[in-house]
Structures are given as structure tokens and as C-alpha cells.
Scaffold this motif. Structure first.
Motif, PDB file in Angstrom:
ATOM      1  N   CYS A 123      -5.537   0.217 -10.305  1.00  0.00           N
ATOM      2  CA  CYS A 123      -5.647   1.350 -11.215  1.00  0.00           C
ATOM      3  C   CYS A 123      -4.795   2.515 -10.697  1.00  0.00           C
ATOM      4  CB  CYS A 123      -7.106   1.769 -11.357  1.00  0.00           C
ATOM      5  SG  CYS A 123      -7.761   2.572  -9.885  1.00  0.00           S
ATOM      6  N   CYS A 126      -6.029   4.121  -7.388  1.00  0.00           N
ATOM      7  CA  CYS A 126      -5.757   3.309  -6.199  1.00  0.00           C
ATOM      8  C   CYS A 126      -4.267   3.322  -5.868  1.00  0.00           C
ATOM      9  CB  CYS A 126      -6.260   1.881  -6.395  1.00  0.00           C
ATOM     10  SG  CYS A 126      -8.058   1.779  -6.234  1.00  0.00           S
ATOM     11  N   ASN A 144      -8.816  -1.423  -3.545  1.00  0.00           N
ATOM     12  CA  ASN A 144      -9.408  -1.677  -4.869  1.00  0.00           C
ATOM     13  C   ASN A 144     -10.547  -0.698  -5.095  1.00  0.00           C
ATOM     14  OD1 ASN A 144     -12.219  -3.092  -4.370  1.00  0.00           O
ATOM     15  ND2 ASN A 144     -10.784  -3.945  -2.873  1.00  0.00           N
ATOM     16  N   CYS A 145     -11.110  -0.696  -6.282  1.00  0.00           N
ATOM     17  CA  CYS A 145     -12.247   0.164  -6.590  1.00  0.00           C
ATOM     18  C   CYS A 145     -13.046  -0.466  -7.727  1.00  0.00           C
ATOM     19  CB  CYS A 145     -11.771   1.574  -6.968  1.00  0.00           C
ATOM     20  SG  CYS A 145     -10.988   1.664  -8.584  1.00  0.00           S
ATOM     21  N   CYS A 148     -10.698  -1.655 -10.525  1.00  0.00           N
ATOM     22  CA  CYS A 148      -9.605  -2.604 -10.307  1.00  0.00           C
ATOM     23  C   CYS A 148      -9.895  -3.526  -9.133  1.00  0.00           C
ATOM     24  CB  CYS A 148      -8.298  -1.850 -10.072  1.00  0.00           C
ATOM     25  SG  CYS A 148      -8.174  -1.030  -8.456  1.00  0.00           S
ATOM     26  N   ARG A 186     -16.079   6.651  -6.482  1.00  0.00           N
ATOM     27  CA  ARG A 186     -15.483   5.666  -7.401  1.00  0.00           C
ATOM     28  C   ARG A 186     -15.449   4.254  -6.803  1.00  0.00           C
ATOM     29  NH1 ARG A 186     -10.183   4.453  -7.279  1.00  0.00           N
ATOM     30  NH2 ARG A 186      -9.005   5.232  -5.520  1.00  0.00           N
TER      31      ARG A 186
HETATM   32 ZN    ZN Z   1      -8.712   1.153  -8.390  1.00  0.00          ZN
END
Ligand code: ZN
Ligand code: ZN
Ligand code: FE
Length: 766
Positions: A123, A126, A144-145, A148, A186
Motif C-alpha cells: 500500500c 508501506c 506489510n500492514c 497489504c 495501522r
Molecule cells: Zn501496507
């Protein structure tokens, strides 16, 4: 008095249980619900389970209503809500709102298919951190998060929780843990959450020796690609092979080592801006290429930058942007355009583990960029094309699978095993079709093994065992043989009926249509080879009303690899004297032509009505593809040859009967006449597309059914699809096309499953 009563009623504590189904796990859904509930001062909890998300909220009737009103708007962008159900339950008066653990799965639960998200490309947030030198994840390839990161490819079991993914072996450091536990962060419950201190690490390997590790490994790999080396990279769903796309020597070497002389390679670009230098992307193509799916998108290429052997003979090439942070770094630090192609040889599946890659790709790759996060499910890159301002799928895999498709029909759990080439399987349960990722052609034993894995996985994800298995009529398909050996109750479905049913099913239609199924070949009900079919069909039954004229396949399979044999058969069939037409066969030796002619005269060649075979014949007569190395090459090159050329349809005949026949002999005669008078191949190519579109239009008018389904691999051809749609729609027909599954055999399993459900239901009603 009345007023205060009302006030008391509205102040009264209520509790609402809410069931949400759709793509709601692994996309940051629970934290979003937490934030909404928290803002509104509601108490209760939210959790994942096999069916999706379960919420209980407690507060005044007014706040509960507000929550329900704002729910959809508060859902994270990568989620998709299919259904919300809610009911009042007794209040519990707990303190605060919590995200609770997922309950253990119990066998026999409703399908959980829709609950597993597909992999999501990095995303914006990121990517910003990835390139920020002050961030603790600066250049960390596995950032990542909740919005994503890897999902389907790392999930071992449902529900989606870290413990059930291949990230389970990594213990989060304290900083990562704090992010994971904080509902305002997040990365709250971002299951693959990791950093350089606690997460997976990259390593660059050559001949069993580790050359470098961590961020250095990525930089070294990028430098090697810039230097013309072939590097095998562990991507999201398995290994891909990377070379600089601007280096003809490097691309040619990859072709030689991969034994892949012509089939086009896809090119990954550093950014959307960079892409503009090599390809023409309209707004629809741009939207597709930047979506979190990050598919390969087929678009017109611009000359000058890419090596000529990236996509020989074609006007469109497959382009995409990095689907993983690791690839993002490689493109940022290495060449801005890199060929990225599946890490396999010919018919093998994409290599999944490092050991598999070392063993299979030893003779192909100079270096291996590996890491220690296991890929649980293989997945190739997905491929789409755009037509009439919509993306149309060519291959469904990473980033799309396992997104479920809602069917217009319900029934017992059914497994459909698809075709033989471009294999996919489909499990239908509770009205949801779960399609497997693209498996490949079932010729190599390892691909057949992958086919077995894919079946096990769709059953596992759906949490059910099939009660019925559906297969093609063709007894030699490996998928059919699997069905026969499975011991399950079986149902056989005709190939082109399944194509039409796939188109109906994804469009939610159960009523009868004229199905136009144009593909290579499939086995017909009469035991002959079909592929240019007009079927009167719904999800239960199908009747063959007409077809293209059959054409002899001289030498059987050999004719598919050497389309000049098909062109020869078409010339002879059309009554063209060979002494005059020989020059149109692409320089094939006279001796070979004579031998093929003898086979033809002895009536030893099987005949097929496949539209793809007519594309083969005409491609050769237009001067391209007299021999080919990949499926659909002749048709792809003929479409490319047509370019922007236009022209009226060629002559056509119609032979009445049941079934009727569309006679292409006059077409072939006109092509020969034109070619002898110097008409360029491009002009003929354009006119041949117009001929088929016109043939379909005229035939649909004769049949008269107001709805038409266009299906089969030939409708990947944009010119054919668009010109056919134009004619039909201008004439008031309702035209159904593929948007969710490929029109080629990769979508066949969906149609097989829909037919089985429909037949089971209609017999149950009797
Ligand atoms: Zn992300
Ligand atoms: Zn960490
Ligand atoms: Fe087919």
C-alpha cells in the motif's frame, strides 16, 4: 410524560449481534470496526470466524443505528461486504469494546471461502516507509500492514490468524508486537507483521553458497540483473526469473535456457511513469495495473526501449508493477524494466520452495534471491486484458484467488475438475464458487501433483467434502482420469456447454441463451472435435444448433504445432489448386506438403470445427505463424498483424441443416485471390476478424434468442470480441461476456459446477 417515556426507551441498553460475510478477514476489518464502535462509545466485541466477521455491539438504539449506517463507509478499502445480517440479543453490560480471539473451526461450518483474502500489493503507506531512510523498515523487503501483504499464499488454514500462516515461525519483536496489539495502529492484527529485527530475511545464493544476506542481498541481486544475469527470485506465490528487459542478450539467453522460443514475456516496470515509456495505457489499463491485485496487463507496446525478443511478433505485451516490496526494491535499485517470468520449465508448475528452485532452475538461473518465509500455496501472476473499457481475465492467480464468485443457484458441495490445459478447479458450496489458482497444463507429473494440491486446498478452505465431482467428456484429460479414480459420484459435462455455462454463471443468468463457444478444440457429444459452436443452452441442457465448417488436422497433434498443415487442409477443402497456392504456405518444403497431402487424401486426418483452427489456417495464409511453439500463437499473431487496419467481411457460405454449418470455403478462396493480387496480410487479417464477427451476428439473428453468451479462448482476442459485441449490441441483442473468470479453459470448471448444481436441482424437483 410521553416525551420522558420515549427518552427512557431510547436510553435503554440494546445489544445487536451482526454477521458480516465477504472479503472481511486479513484486510484490517476488525480494527476498522473497533474504531467505529469506540468513537460511538459502544461496548461489545468483534471477531473472525469461519463465516467471516461476528460483531456484538451494545449501546442505545440510536447509536446502534448509527453504527449500522456507518458500517459500510468505515470498512477498509481492500474489503468487500457481500452480506450483513443482524439480530437483537440480550445486553451483557461489559466494559469497553474488544477484538477477541477467533474461535476454533468446527467441521461442517458454512463455507469460509470468501473469508480468505487474496495477496495484496504494497500500500502507499508501506511504500512510503520502505523508501524513508528514517523509518525502521527502510528497505525492508517484507514490509506489510493490515491493508497489504501476503495472504492466500501464506495461509495454511482458516480462520486467518498468524498462527495458521507460514509467519507462525517468526516471533514478533517488542516493537512489532506493540503495533500488532494496538487497535489504533495501522498494523493492528496485521498477521504477517514483521521487521528487519524479527521477520524473514533475504539471501542471495549462487551454487549453494550464500553471497550476501538481508538488504545487501537485494541490492546485489539488483546489480546482477543490471549486469545481464538471470536471477531467480522468490516472489509472493513462488519463484520468478528476472532479467533486464532492455538487454537483448539477456532476454535471448533466458529464452534459450528456458526452452521458450516465442511465448511472450511479461515486463515489470519501476513505476507507472516508467511504464508510459514502453506501453500505451488508457485509464482502464492504468486502473488495472495499479490495483492491489497487480496483475499483468496486456497493452500495446511502444518500440525502442525493450529488447525485440521480449514479445516477438506481437503488438501487445504484458506489463505490471511490483506486487511485493522485494520486487519493488529490485526495480528501484536495478534496471527500470525487468522481464519477470514464472520460475519453471515448460510444463512444470512454478517452483515453490528454495530447494525446488535450486533443483529445477539450476540450469536457468545464475543466482537465487531467496528468503525464509515459506510460500504455502503456489500462485503465478494473474493476467488481464481490457476490452470495451473493462478488464477481462486471462489467468486468475495471485492477487485474485481465492475471491469467491456468487452463483445464481445452490445445492450440495460440488467439485469441478476443469479441462486439461490451463487447468483450474472449482468447489461450489452454499452458493459460492471457490476457483483454484491457475494450475497449468496437466502434462507434467509435477503439475498433476499441483492439481491434486489445489483440489485439497479448495476443499480445506471451504471446509467441506464434495459430494459430486464434475468432469469433461474427454476420457484422456488428466482431470477426467482423476475424477474417475476419485470414487466419488460423477457427472460428465460437454466442453462447450461448460464454457457457455461459465459465462451464464458469472453473469448470474439461468435463462436460455445462444451460446457462441469459439475455442481450439474440445470433445463433442458425437465424439468428434468441436470448437466453433452455436449452442442453445441454459445451465441444465444444451443443444447444438450449428458450427463452423470442420477442418482436417493433418497429423493430429502435429497440425496444432505446425499450422501450415491446417492451412493446407483448408486450401484443398476450398478447391484451391495447390500448384498456385503453395506459395502461401510460408515456405514449407514441397516434399512435406506432398506427404501431408497424401494423409489428407487417404482421409486419415481427424476433423475439427475449432474456430482456433481457422485462425491457424488464415494466419499462415497471411504470412505469419507457419509453425508455432505456444498455444494460441497463430491467433495472437494474426490479431497483432491486423494492427489498426480495417476492412469489410470476406465472403461466407451457410449450409442449412440440423446442425447448420458456416461454410468458410468461400472465405479461403477470396483470401487466396486477394493474396495473389498482392493484398497485404494485415488487410486480410483485419477482414478475417470482421468475417467471423459478421458470421456470428448473422447466425444469432437466424436463431433469434435475444441473449447471447460469447465464450471460449478465441474471445481473448480483443478485436474479435469487440467487433462481435458491436454488431450484436447495435442490433439490440443482450450480450454476456466474461469479467470474472477467463473465457478460455481456465474458466471451464465454473461452468461444469454450475451445470452439475442445476441438474441436481432439476432432478430433485421431479
Ligand atoms: Zn501496507
Ligand atoms: Zn519486529
Ligand atoms: Fe475450451
Amino acid at each position: 410524560m410521553v416525551e420522558s417515556m420515549e427518552a427512557r426507551v431510547s436510553e435503554e441498553l440494546r445489544r445487536r449481534a451482526i454477521r458480516i460475510r465477504g472479503v472481511v478477514q486479513g484486510v484490517g476489518f476488525r480494527p476498522a470496526m473497533y474504531r467505529l464502535a469506540d468513537t460511538l462509545g459502544l461496548t461489545g466485541f468483534v471477531r473472525n470466524d469461519r463465516e467471516g466477521v461476528w460483531l456484538e455491539i451494545e449501546g442505545t438504539a440510536a447509536t446502534i443505528h448509527r453504527f449500522l449506517d456507518e458500517l459500510r463507509g468505515a470498512a477498509p478499502p481492500a474489503s468487500r461486504i457481500d452480506q450483513i445480517e443482524s439480530a437483537d440479543v440480550p445486553p451483557r453490560r461489559e466494559a469497553g469494546f474488544r477484538i477477541t480471539e477467533s474461535p476454533e473451526a468446527t467441521p461442517g461450518d458454512r463455507a469460509a471461502a470468501a473469508a480468505i483474502p487474496a495477496d495484496l500489493a504494497p500500500c502507499r503507506d508501506c511504500l512510503r516507509e520502505l523508501t524513508d531512510p528514517t523509518n525502521r523498515r527502510y528497505r525492508y523487503p517484507f514490509i506489510n500492514c493490515t491493508a497489504c501483504g501476503p495472504r492466500f499464499t501464506i495461509v495454511r488454514d482458516v480462520p486467518y490468524d498468524r498462527a495458521k500462516t507460514t509467519m507462525a515461525v517468526f516471533t514478533m519483536c517488542r516493537t512489532c508486537r506493540r503495533e500488532y496489539d494496538d487497535p489504533r495502529d495501522r498494523r493492528f492484527h496485521a498477521e504477517p507483521n514483521a521487521c528487519g529485527a524479527c521477520g524473514p530475511k533475504a539471501a542471495l545464493v549462487a551454487g549453494q553458497h550464500t553471497l550476501s544476506t538481508g538488504r545487501t542481498a537485494v541490492s546485489d541481486a539488483a546489480a546482477a540483473i543490471a549486469d545481464g544475469k538471470i536471477v531467480a527470485i522468490k516472489g509472493a506465490g513462488g519463484f520468478v526469473l528476472a532479467v533486464s528487459a532492455a538487454s537483448e542478450a539477456a532476454v535471448a539467453r533466458l529464452r534459450a535456457r528456458k526452452h521458450r522460443p516465442h511465448k511472450p514475456f511479461a515486463v515489470m516496470a519501476r513505476s507507472l511513469e516508467a511504464l508510459a515509456a514502453i506501453a500505451d495505457l488508457d485509464d482502464i489499463a492504468q486502473e488495472a495495473v495499479t490495483s492491489p491485485v497487480r496483475p499483468i496487463v496486456l497493452v500495446p507496446v511502444r518500440g525502442g526501449v525493450l529488447a525485440p525478443s521480449v514479445a516477438p511478433g506481437l503488438r501487445d505485451i504484458g506489463v505490471y508493477l511490483p506486487p511485493t516490496p522485494l520486487q519493488h526494491l529490485l526495480l528501484a535499485e536495478g534496471p527500470p524494466f525487468q522481464v519477470m517470468t514464472s520460475g519453471n520449465l515448460a510444463d512444470e508448475p512454478i517452483a515453490r520452495t528454495s530447494a525446488e528452485a535450486y533443483a529445477r532452475l539450476a540450469a536457468v538461473a545464475d543466482l537465487f534471491l531467496v528468503h525464509d518465509r515459506e510460500v504455502h500455496a503456489r500462485a503465478d501472476d494473474s493476467v488481464v486484458r481490457t476490452a470495451r473499457r473493462h478488464p477481462i481475465p486471462i489467468r486468475r492467480a495471485r492477487g485474485i484467488v481465492p475471491e469467491a464468485i456468487a452463483l445464481p443457484i445452490e445445492g450440495p458441495p460440488v467439485l469441478a475438475v476443469g479441462a486439461h490445459e490451463r487447468s483450474t478447479v472449482c468447489l461450489v458450496h452454499a452458493g459460492q464458487a471457490l476457483m483454484s489458482q491457475h494450475i497449468g497444463d496437466l502434462d507434467h507429473p509435477d503439475t498433476v501433483a499441483f492439481f491434486g494440491e489445489a483440489i485439497a486446498r479448495v476443499c480445506e478452505l471451504a471446509g467441506v467434502k464434495p459430494e459430486l465431482v464434475v468432469h469433461d467428456l474427454h476420457a484422456d484429460y488428466r482431470s477426467t482420469r482423476w475424477a474417475l479414480a476419485s470414487g466419488l459420484p460423477r457427472m460428465a459435462v460437454q466442453h462447450h456447454h461448460a464454457h457457455v455455462a461459465a459465462c451464464l454463471a458469472e453473469n448470474g443468468r439461468t435463462k436460455r441463451v445462444t451460446g457462441v463457444a469459439f475455442d481450439g478444440t474440445g470433445l463433442g457429444e458425437d465424439g468428434s472435435l468441436w470448437g466453433g459452436e452455436f449452442l442453445h443452452a441454459d445451465l441444465t441442457t444444451s443443444r447444438r444448433l450449428g458450427h463452423l465448417r470442420p477442418i482436417a488436422l493433418i497429423g493430429g497433434e502435429a497440425a496444432i504445432r505446425e499450422p501450415w498443415r491446417i492451412a493446407l487442409a483448408a486450401l484443398v477443402d476450398a478447391g484451391e489448386p495447390l500448384d498456385r497456392a503453395h506459395g502461401l504456405l510460408g515456405g514449407v518444403k514441397e516434399r512435406l506438403v506432398e506427404r501431408a497431402r497424401a494423409v489428407l487424401d487417404a482421409k486419415l486426418a481427424p476433423r475439427a470445427t475449432g474456430a482456433g483452427r481457422w485462425f491457424d489456417a488464415v494466419a499462415v495464409l497471411c504470412g505469419v505463424a507457419s509453425s508455432v511453439s505456444y498455444d494460441g500463437q497463430a491467433a495472437a499473431e494474426l490479431e497483432a498483424l491486423a494492427g489498426t487496419e480495417v476492412g469489410p467481411p470476406l465472403e461466407l457460405g451457410f449450409i442449412e441443416g440440423a446442425p447448420f454449418e458456416i461454410d468458410l470455403r468461400p472465405t479461403i478462396r477470396e483470401i487466396c485471390h486477394e493474396r495473389r493480387h498482392g493484398t497485404p496480410g494485415a488487410k486480410i487479417a483485419a477482414r478475417f476478424h470482421a468475417t467471423l464477427a459478421s458470421a456470428i451476428h448473422q447466425t444469432c439473428r437466424r436463431i433469434g434468442t435475444p441473449a447471447i453468451a460469447l465464450t471460449g479462448g478465441c474471445f481473448q482476442n480483443r478485436r474479435l470480441l469487440e467487433s462481435t459485441m458491436d454488431l450484436l449490441q447495435a442490433d439490440g441483442f443482450h450480450v454476456l461476456t466474461h469479467r470474472r473468470v477467463p473465457s478460455n479453459d481456465g474458466g471451464l470448471a465454473l461452468g461444469q459446477a454450475a451445470i452439475a448444481l442445476s441438474r441436481v436441482r432439476s432432478t430433485a424437483c421431479v
